[in-house]
Design a protein around this motif. Structure first.
Motif, PDB file in Angstrom:
ATOM      1  N   HIS A   1     174.576 -25.485  48.250  1.00 29.99           N
ATOM      2  CA  HIS A   1     173.547 -26.194  49.023  1.00 29.99           C
ATOM      3  C   HIS A   1     174.233 -26.964  50.147  1.00 29.99           C
ATOM      4  O   HIS A   1     173.797 -28.044  50.542  1.00 29.99           O
ATOM      5  CB  HIS A   1     172.741 -27.111  48.105  1.00 29.99           C
ATOM      6  CG  HIS A   1     172.133 -26.380  46.939  1.00 29.99           C
ATOM      7  ND1 HIS A   1     171.090 -25.502  47.078  1.00 29.99           N
ATOM      8  CD2 HIS A   1     172.457 -26.368  45.621  1.00 29.99           C
ATOM      9  CE1 HIS A   1     170.789 -24.979  45.890  1.00 29.99           C
ATOM     10  NE2 HIS A   1     171.607 -25.483  44.997  1.00 29.99           N
TER      11      HIS A   1
ATOM     12  N   HIS B   1     171.995 -30.285  51.336  1.00 31.02           N
ATOM     13  CA  HIS B   1     172.078 -31.443  50.440  1.00 31.02           C
ATOM     14  C   HIS B   1     173.346 -32.193  50.833  1.00 31.02           C
ATOM     15  O   HIS B   1     174.403 -32.015  50.238  1.00 31.02           O
ATOM     16  CB  HIS B   1     172.126 -31.001  48.985  1.00 31.02           C
ATOM     17  CG  HIS B   1     171.961 -32.127  48.019  1.00 31.02           C
ATOM     18  ND1 HIS B   1     171.658 -31.941  46.691  1.00 31.02           N
ATOM     19  CD2 HIS B   1     172.031 -33.471  48.179  1.00 31.02           C
ATOM     20  CE1 HIS B   1     171.569 -33.109  46.082  1.00 31.02           C
ATOM     21  NE2 HIS B   1     171.799 -34.052  46.962  1.00 31.02           N
TER      22      HIS B   1
ATOM     23  N   THR C   1     166.757 -29.788  49.981  1.00 34.59           N
ATOM     24  CA  THR C   1     166.923 -28.594  49.153  1.00 34.59           C
ATOM     25  C   THR C   1     165.619 -28.039  48.603  1.00 34.59           C
ATOM     26  O   THR C   1     165.515 -26.833  48.389  1.00 34.59           O
ATOM     27  CB  THR C   1     167.860 -28.887  47.963  1.00 34.59           C
ATOM     28  OG1 THR C   1     167.382 -30.040  47.270  1.00 34.59           O
ATOM     29  CG2 THR C   1     169.275 -29.139  48.432  1.00 34.59           C
TER      30      THR C   1
ATOM     31  N   GLY D   1     166.711 -25.145  46.742  1.00 40.97           N
ATOM     32  CA  GLY D   1     166.935 -25.588  45.376  1.00 40.97           C
ATOM     33  C   GLY D   1     166.067 -24.870  44.364  1.00 40.97           C
ATOM     34  O   GLY D   1     165.381 -23.882  44.666  1.00 40.97           O
TER      35      GLY D   1
END
Length: 389
Positions: free
Chosen positions: A63, A67, A78, A118
């Motif tokens: 990520h 992030h 995310t 995410g």
């Protein structure tokens, strides 16, 4: 024309036998390598002095840039957790190249990463593969998209259970997945019917377009699954709809390794250096990569950065070797295997003529935790030099 020649190196090409010799990069691509390569007269020459030369490492699940570290909520992009199905959102649109993780990646010899949304949603969005250096993400992109991120298990059922919405159970998660693919298939049928009738199809839907690209096997389905039952569900639904499945995380994938090996489903395993912070992780072990590999499953080791810092990618491989993974497979799991998972095996992941000049000069064996990435080149341009006291 720019030319870089790295001489007197211990070259580890990954897909061929190691040798002592020279590697040449011309205009960003590897133009020659071998024990008896002639150095071009106009080349910038770097004498490796016997140090190890490898391709830049590849982490297929991070990520990075979406992030951001040390930024709290303002740097966390995310998860668009307002709908369990957000196939249309793109990690590409939220990457911040100034994230400190990019410098860490280069320090650890990582030159290519997959950046994913995410796992808060059942379907999280489109993934992208980028280089780890550049002013803007547009300069960094290697391939987009490289898959659609989806999630089974604890995360989506927790997020939407707390909102008193579907899905709040594993059976609800599976139902949401099936409904999304049925809707995408119906959308595809309407498109084809319009084309067959010679009429204009004027009902574009970005969410369904992303899912159709999966059904058409243009990009893989990147299924976040830790537990063996969730992995089995992922395989079951992939069998129903016929798309290309990649298992991300795969904490308990070794328990169904024969099923995955039989179908040729790769596992992007990790993060490995974490606590067992939830039920899904109770069988987390650095021995699991070796168990999968011995069962015939193609593995890539991932950090899930920032869960495990990106520059610890190679250390995870080292610990996996310590727990039984073959060392050659360990190096492949952070080079050519993740490159293949991202659809980039023709450009990165090994040292071969024609591939990008993403090369890293190590002080010694990178699987030795005491060694360093001394110098890093991305497309033949120096991107990192280790500072020494």
């Amino acid at each position: 024309m720019s030319t870089l020649a790295i001489t007197h190196a211990s070259v580890v090409p990954i897909t061929a036998d190691p040798f002592e010799g020279t590697l040449v990069v011309t205009d960003g691509r590897i133009s020659a390598l071998g024990p008896d390569v002639e150095v071009p007269a106009d080349a910038e020459v770097v004498d490796a002095g016997g140090r190890w030369l490898l391709p830049g490492f590849v982490d297929a699940h991070t990520h990075l840039g979406v992030h951001e570290e040390g930024e709290g909520w303002s740097g966390d992009d995310t998860n668009e957790m307002t709908d369990p199905v957000t196939a249309q959102v793109r990690a590409l649109d939220a990457i911040y190249p100034g994230d400190t993780g990019f410098a860490d990646a280069l320090e650890g010899g990582v030159t290519t990463v997959g950046v994913n949304p995410g796992s808060g949603n059942v379907i999280g969005g489109l993934c992208v593969a980028i280089h780890t250096v550049g002013r803007t993400v547009d300069e960094m992109v290697l391939r987009h998209p490289v898959g659609v991120k989806a999630a089974t298990g604890e995360n989506p059922k927790r997020v939407y259970g707390e909102q008193k919405k579907m899905p709040s159970t594993r059976l609800g998660v599976a139902a949401v997945l099936r409904e999304a693919f049925v809707a995408a298939d119906n959308y595809r049928r309407r498109q084809r019917n319009a084309e067959g009738a010679g009429t204009t199809f004027d009902a574009r839907d970005l969410k369904l377009e992303a899912l159709v690209s999966v059904l058409e096997r243009e990009i893989p389905w990147r299924q976040h699954s830790h537990r063996a039952d969730d992995i089995a569900t992922a395989v079951r639904i992939a069998d129903e709809f016929g798309y290309q499945l990649v298992i991300d995380h795969g904490t308990e994938a070794h328990l169904v390794a024969d099923v995955l090996a039989e179908r040729g489903i790769p596992v992007l395993i990790g993060p490995l250096l974490t606590s067992r912070s939830k039920v899904e992780l109770r069988n987390r072990s650095t021995a699991n990569p070796g168990r999968l590999a011995r069962a015939g499953v193609e593995i890539s080791i991932i950090t899930d950065h920032p869960v495990v810092p990106i520059h610890f990618l190679v250390h995870q491989a080292t610990f996996a070797v310590k727990a039984g993974l073959d060392r050659d497979t360990a190096l492949r799991s952070i080079t050519i295997h993740p490159a293949r998972a991202l659809g980039l095996e023709d450009r990165v992941g090994s040292l071969e003529v024609g591939k990008l000049g993403d090369v890293v000069l190590w002080s010694g064996d990178p699987l030795d935790v005491m060694q360093h990435a001394d110098r890093v080149w991305v497309q033949g341009r120096e991107a990192h030099t280790r500072e020494t006291a």
